[in-house]
Enzyme design. Structure first.
Site, mmCIF file in Angstrom:
data_model
loop_
_atom_site.group_PDB
_atom_site.id
_atom_site.type_symbol
_atom_site.label_atom_id
_atom_site.label_comp_id
_atom_site.label_asym_id
_atom_site.label_seq_id
_atom_site.Cartn_x
_atom_site.Cartn_y
_atom_site.Cartn_z
ATOM 1 N N SER A 292 0.874 -0.968 -0.099
ATOM 2 C CA SER A 292 0.035 0.496 0.091
ATOM 3 C C SER A 292 0.735 1.413 -0.406
ATOM 4 C CB SER A 292 -0.401 0.085 1.474
ATOM 5 O OG SER A 292 0.272 -0.293 2.029
ATOM 6 N N LYS A 293 2.455 0.509 0.388
ATOM 7 C CA LYS A 293 3.182 2.118 -0.236
ATOM 8 C C LYS A 293 3.271 2.508 -1.360
ATOM 9 C CE LYS A 293 4.116 2.600 5.024
ATOM 10 N NZ LYS A 293 5.169 2.443 5.625
ATOM 11 N N ASN A 294 2.283 3.359 -2.450
ATOM 12 C CA ASN A 294 2.744 3.420 -3.970
ATOM 13 C C ASN A 294 1.808 4.861 -3.479
ATOM 14 O OD1 ASN A 294 1.252 2.832 -6.331
ATOM 15 N ND2 ASN A 294 1.183 0.693 -5.606
ATOM 16 N N ASP B 124 0.116 -0.020 10.089
ATOM 17 C CA ASP B 124 1.297 1.198 10.069
ATOM 18 C C ASP B 124 0.414 2.306 10.257
ATOM 19 O OD1 ASP B 124 3.232 2.635 9.814
ATOM 20 O OD2 ASP B 124 3.646 2.450 7.400
#
Ligand SMILES: [Zn+2]
Lengths: 325, 322
Positions: A106-108, A141
């Site tokens: 999901s870090k995009n 996170d």
């Protein structure tokens, strides 16, 4: 999914009319393949439909397969939006698709931008869903920058402010050092249409923060938040007894880090707080060095000792004292 | 520059190995990793080539090959894509312009076209979108301003509104986020401070407050983190340091400890720099490590400009050319 994505694209009848387009960037000759065949093949088929601009159901499915393999490829996301528009595709299904992709990574930026594009089209009806989605990502996170950004956008654009302060509280209960949650708390108290703004919230927020500080005096975020509650109102900051007293209460303890209490007291003095004998006594009790006659000077000396990595900063603060007074 | 004979000792920059690492990474572009990164090859090229230039080794790559590849990535709109056959985006447009600047090849560009593409991404409120799809972020404000400043045509945008938007992203801690109200983050701070520096608007920054927040980013190991309570990371040596330099507060951190932290992140055998000691190296952190050391005036590395993220001699060449 209609197509069986375990079968290579080249062996699926659905794709027999498409000639895959190999990447050719015109420089070094292609060296033997050292990467997954599936990945390359999928990209080659993607390039073919991208260049022929085929906005079809199978093109949509192909972008899905491509993004499963590489969710960072922005061109694929772009093309997917064109296809979604052309097909007038169900955007609720698209939200589900994004949620599945986000489980892997999901870090995009692309994924979140795409999510916002979809949510914007669906409007306030999906506010709760966006808040729930970001809550799930943040549960893994809690400082996820993209998720916070999306959550703030949701609140502003789609609404759903009602429970946001409680949500911040919940996150801070779990981790009081979570700077993102403090930032969100500030966002809520200053922007929520139902809370009345910073002035109205100040008193209750000061007492909330003071309580948190007393439990965690070494927490940088809390001290900054406390100061932020008096934004553009230095007068009130200096005269609010809760502020100077929390400094004194922390300094009177021997079992904790004093740096932020000392620096806050220093800031108060530099902004015009008149030191009392209580201030002097509690600072002098911590001084191993020759007590300076000037309290602010002494504070800088102590800070330079307890925070040696920033010794130059504290030396500079000391040099500014006569200027400030 | 440190010689290979001393490279086995810790605490030295193994410059030759980093050069070799970058040249190898370029050749290995058929590997799985580089195929996954294929769409942002323009960024990778900028990181690698700038590092080579900082180490005075830009001459080891074929200029013609790089420049002609960069030009194949230009779209008819004037913007550049991350690689041949991808869509244009402002992120890759700046990298392309920076690469051409490194090689003193800006003259081959149709500047009017590229700058129109960039200027066309400004929104009514002064912010910038990254491409036609409209994502807004202060990173894009920086990129637009940096790019247009290199072309000396900032008059193509509404600078005042662009600055107002950036200032609206300022937080209570003196830092900046990606949009108004978003948490301060060292990467975003670099972008906002850089854009304000380039346009001569640093008076909007509360330098002492931001300087203190930035120097609080230094942790015991000497490394810098990007937000409170996060782990230190080599890439933040660039973002925090360059910001501190632009606001003239870099002497507030312990520079020697930071140098040591960066050097401890080197792969002493195969070259390259990682985010933290003992992690795997990559080209991104290799660039930020070397660029950080450049800002720390480490011997043997050319000076880098903290706002433009290009070697100072390259920037001087641009500024002093009509
Ligand atoms: Zn990093």
């Amino acid at each position: 999914m209609d197509s069986d994505d375990t079968v290579p694209l080249s062996e699926r009848p659905e794709w027999s009319d498409v000639v895959p387009l190999t990447q050719n960037d015109g420089s070094n000759p292609v060296v033997p393949i050292a990467y997954k065949e599936e990945f390359r093949e999928t990209m080659d088929y993607f390039r073919a439909i991208y260049f022929s601009d085929e906005r079809s159901p199978r093109a949509l499915r192909l972008t899905e397969e491509t993004l499963r393999l590489n969710s960072g490829n922005y061109t694929v996301w772009h093309f997917r939006r064109l296809v979604l528009e052309a097909l007038n595709h169900d955007l609720y299904q698209e939200l589900e698709f994004i949620e599945r992709i986000s489980e892997d990574n999901s870090k995009n930026y692309q994924l979140w931008h795409h999510r916002r594009w979809v949510a914007e089209k669906l409007g306030p009806d999906v506010a709760w869903r966006e808040l729930d989605f970001t809550r799930r990502v943040l549960s893994l996170d809690a400082k996820h920058y993209h998720a916070w950004s999306h959550r703030q956008w949701t609140l502003q654009a789609l609404g759903g402010w009602e429970n946001e302060l409680d949500y911040c509280h919940e996150l801070l209960e779990a981790d009081v050092f979570n700077n993102s949650a403090w930032n969100q708390r500030y966002y809520v108290i200053t922007r929520s249409p139902s809370l009345g703004g910073l002035q109205a919230m100040r008193e209750s927020e000061v007492s909330y923060t003071v309580k948190a500080i007393l439990a965690n005096p070494a927490n940088e975020s809390l001290w900054r938040y406390l100061k932020g509650l008096f934004k553009d109102d230095t007068e009130s900051w200096i005269s609010d007894p809760s502020v100077s007293s929390v400094c004194l209460r922390v300094l009177s303890r021997t079992d904790c880090f004093h740096g932020f209490a000392l620096s806050t007291l220093l800031d108060l003095l530099c902004n015009g707080l008149r030191p009392t004998s209580e201030h002097r006594d509690s600072v002098k009790a911590l001084a191993s060095e020759e007590p300076d006659t000037d309290l602010a000077n002494l504070l800088c000396t102590i800070l330079g000792r307890v925070d040696p990595i920033r010794a130059n900063y504290w030396a500079w603060r000391k040099s500014q004292i006569t200027v400030a007074m | 520059m440190s010689s290979t004979s001393t490279s086995s000792q810790m605490g030295q920059l193994v410059a030759d190995k980093h050069v070799r690492y970058i040249l190898m990474a370029e050749k290995k572009k058929e590997s799985f990793e580089s195929v996954v990164m294929d769409h942002l090859r323009m960024n990778g090229a900028y990181w690698g080539l700038t590092t080579l230039d900082l180490l005075e080794k830009l001459g080891t790559v074929s200029e013609d090959e790089v420049v002609s590849w960069v030009m194949t990535c230009q779209h008819e709109s004037g913007g550049f894509a991350g690689n041949t056959g991808h869509d244009p985006h402002i992120l890759y447009t700046l990298s392309a312009v920076q690469i051409l600047a490194l090689f003193d090849k800006l003259n081959i560009l149709d500047v009017g076209k590229v700058s129109s593409y960039v200027a066309g991404l400004q929104n009514e409120d002064g912010s910038f979108s990254g491409d036609i799809w409209g994502e807004i972020d202060t990173r894009f404000s920086y990129i637009a301003i940096c790019c247009l400043s290199i072309f000396k045509c900032l008059d193509k945008i509404n600078v005042e509104k662009a600055v107002d938007y950036i200032v609206s992203c300022k937080n209570l801690d003196g830092g900046f986020g990606c949009t108004p109200g978003a948490e301060s983050h060292a990467g975003q701070i670099f972008c906002c401070v850089g854009a304000l520096a380039i346009t001569g608007n640093l008076h909007h920054v509360d330098k002492d407050l931001l300087g203190w927040w930035l120097c609080e980013r230094q942790v015991k190991s000497g490394g810098l983190n990007g937000r409170p309570e996060k782990l230190p990371d080599v890439c933040y040596s660039w973002w925090v340091l360059s910001s501190l330099i632009m606001i003239d507060r870099v002497h507030w951190i312990d520079k020697a400890k930071l140098v040591k932290f960066i050097l401890d992140c080197q792969d002493m055998d195969n070259g390259g720099i990682s985010d933290r000691p003992d992690d795997a190296v990559d080209i991104f952190h290799t660039y930020f490590g070397v660029a950080g050391l450049s800002l720390l005036e480490y011997p043997g590395i050319k000076a880098i400009d903290p706002a433009y993220a290009l070697p100072v001699d390259v920037i001087n060449r641009i500024i002093f050319t009509k």
